[in-house]
Design a protein around this motif. Structure first.
Motif, PDB file in Angstrom:
ATOM      1  N   ASP A  69       2.359  23.299 -52.160  1.00 51.79           N
ATOM      2  CA  ASP A  69       2.430  24.591 -52.852  1.00 51.79           C
ATOM      3  C   ASP A  69       3.853  25.143 -52.805  1.00 51.79           C
ATOM      4  O   ASP A  69       4.335  25.726 -53.776  1.00 51.79           O
ATOM      5  CB  ASP A  69       1.472  25.609 -52.224  1.00 51.79           C
ATOM      6  CG  ASP A  69       0.009  25.297 -52.448  1.00 51.79           C
ATOM      7  OD1 ASP A  69      -0.314  24.364 -53.218  1.00 51.79           O
ATOM      8  OD2 ASP A  69      -0.823  25.994 -51.825  1.00 51.79           O
ATOM      9  N   ARG A 107       1.220  29.862 -61.164  1.00 52.16           N
ATOM     10  CA  ARG A 107      -0.250  29.993 -61.099  1.00 52.16           C
ATOM     11  C   ARG A 107      -0.929  28.766 -61.712  1.00 52.16           C
ATOM     12  O   ARG A 107      -1.966  28.326 -61.221  1.00 52.16           O
ATOM     13  CB  ARG A 107      -0.692  31.268 -61.799  1.00 52.16           C
ATOM     14  CG  ARG A 107      -0.451  32.487 -60.956  1.00 52.16           C
ATOM     15  CD  ARG A 107      -1.068  33.717 -61.572  1.00 52.16           C
ATOM     16  NE  ARG A 107      -1.014  34.819 -60.649  1.00 52.16           N
ATOM     17  CZ  ARG A 107      -0.405  35.965 -60.875  1.00 52.16           C
ATOM     18  NH1 ARG A 107       0.195  36.184 -62.030  1.00 52.16           N
ATOM     19  NH2 ARG A 107      -0.403  36.913 -59.969  1.00 52.16           N
ATOM     20  N   SER A 108      -0.352  28.242 -62.771  1.00 53.72           N
ATOM     21  CA  SER A 108      -0.903  27.034 -63.385  1.00 53.72           C
ATOM     22  C   SER A 108      -0.834  25.862 -62.400  1.00 53.72           C
ATOM     23  O   SER A 108      -1.799  25.122 -62.236  1.00 53.72           O
ATOM     24  CB  SER A 108      -0.153  26.702 -64.666  1.00 53.72           C
ATOM     25  OG  SER A 108      -0.597  25.490 -65.203  1.00 53.72           O
ATOM     26  N   SER A 109       0.300  25.706 -61.739  1.00 55.88           N
ATOM     27  CA  SER A 109       0.482  24.622 -60.765  1.00 55.88           C
ATOM     28  C   SER A 109      -0.488  24.757 -59.596  1.00 55.88           C
ATOM     29  O   SER A 109      -0.994  23.773 -59.078  1.00 55.88           O
ATOM     30  CB  SER A 109       1.900  24.602 -60.221  1.00 55.88           C
ATOM     31  OG  SER A 109       2.828  24.316 -61.213  1.00 55.88           O
ATOM     32  N   LEU A 110      -0.732  26.003 -59.178  1.00 50.25           N
ATOM     33  CA  LEU A 110      -1.608  26.263 -58.022  1.00 50.25           C
ATOM     34  C   LEU A 110      -3.073  26.422 -58.409  1.00 50.25           C
ATOM     35  O   LEU A 110      -3.924  26.583 -57.542  1.00 50.25           O
ATOM     36  CB  LEU A 110      -1.147  27.542 -57.297  1.00 50.25           C
ATOM     37  CG  LEU A 110       0.266  27.542 -56.742  1.00 50.25           C
ATOM     38  CD1 LEU A 110       0.616  28.924 -56.197  1.00 50.25           C
ATOM     39  CD2 LEU A 110       0.449  26.470 -55.692  1.00 50.25           C
ATOM     40  N   ARG A 111      -3.332  26.423 -59.709  1.00 53.89           N
ATOM     41  CA  ARG A 111      -4.692  26.637 -60.250  1.00 53.89           C
ATOM     42  C   ARG A 111      -5.259  27.983 -59.782  1.00 53.89           C
ATOM     43  O   ARG A 111      -6.389  28.073 -59.322  1.00 53.89           O
ATOM     44  CB  ARG A 111      -5.608  25.489 -59.882  1.00 53.89           C
ATOM     45  CG  ARG A 111      -5.206  24.196 -60.541  1.00 53.89           C
ATOM     46  CD  ARG A 111      -6.196  23.083 -60.242  1.00 53.89           C
ATOM     47  NE  ARG A 111      -5.902  21.915 -61.038  1.00 53.89           N
ATOM     48  CZ  ARG A 111      -5.206  20.882 -60.593  1.00 53.89           C
ATOM     49  NH1 ARG A 111      -4.725  20.870 -59.376  1.00 53.89           N
ATOM     50  NH2 ARG A 111      -4.997  19.852 -61.376  1.00 53.89           N
ATOM     51  N   GLN A 112      -4.449  29.011 -59.928  1.00 49.34           N
ATOM     52  CA  GLN A 112      -4.874  30.374 -59.544  1.00 49.34           C
ATOM     53  C   GLN A 112      -4.944  31.274 -60.758  1.00 49.34           C
ATOM     54  O   GLN A 112      -4.152  31.357 -61.574  1.00 49.34           O
ATOM     55  CB  GLN A 112      -3.906  30.977 -58.525  1.00 49.34           C
ATOM     56  CG  GLN A 112      -3.924  30.254 -57.225  1.00 49.34           C
ATOM     57  CD  GLN A 112      -2.919  30.828 -56.219  1.00 49.34           C
ATOM     58  OE1 GLN A 112      -2.262  31.838 -56.455  1.00 49.34           O
ATOM     59  NE2 GLN A 112      -2.783  30.163 -55.102  1.00 49.34           N
TER      60      GLN A 112
END
Length: 109
Positions: free
Chosen positions: A64, A104-109
């Motif tokens: 992350d 947020r896309s990378s972390l799926r949030q």
């Protein structure tokens, strides 16, 4: 402390069991928010985040942190590019929005 934050370009709040109740964390977040700095929180181990920190992307692992670094680099490039045709304030706001979208896309949030 405010002067020190004025030379920053972003803020990562590292939250531990000892710092999650500190009144400095919300104050620093407030200063960074006023300046449209990208904000994220890192809480490793078994530390749970206070609810108010879940508004921003939160990091829980070293992968992350890597995603954060990539989003930060992208936002900094975008800021520099936008400054050629936008005010610093507008360029900062736009690049910060991009930072949040990418992270947020990378972390799926």
């Amino acid at each position: 402390m405010r002067q020190q934050l004025s030379i920053c370009t972003q803020l990562m709040a590292v939250v531990s069991a000892a710092t999650k109740t500190s009144w400095w964390v919300p104050w620093e977040i407030g200063v960074a928010t006023e300046k449209d700095y990208p904000i994220a929180t890192f809480a490793g181990g078994y530390t749970t985040l206070p609810e108010y920190l879940r508004k921003w992307p939160y990091l829980q692992s070293m992968s992350d942190v890597d995603a954060y670094a990539e989003a930060s680099k992208m936002a900094q490039r975008e800021f520099k590019n936008r400054r050629t045709y936008q005010t610093d304030s507008l360029a900062r706001r736009s690049s910060t929005k991009d930072f949040y979208r990418v992270l947020r896309s990378s972390l799926r949030q």
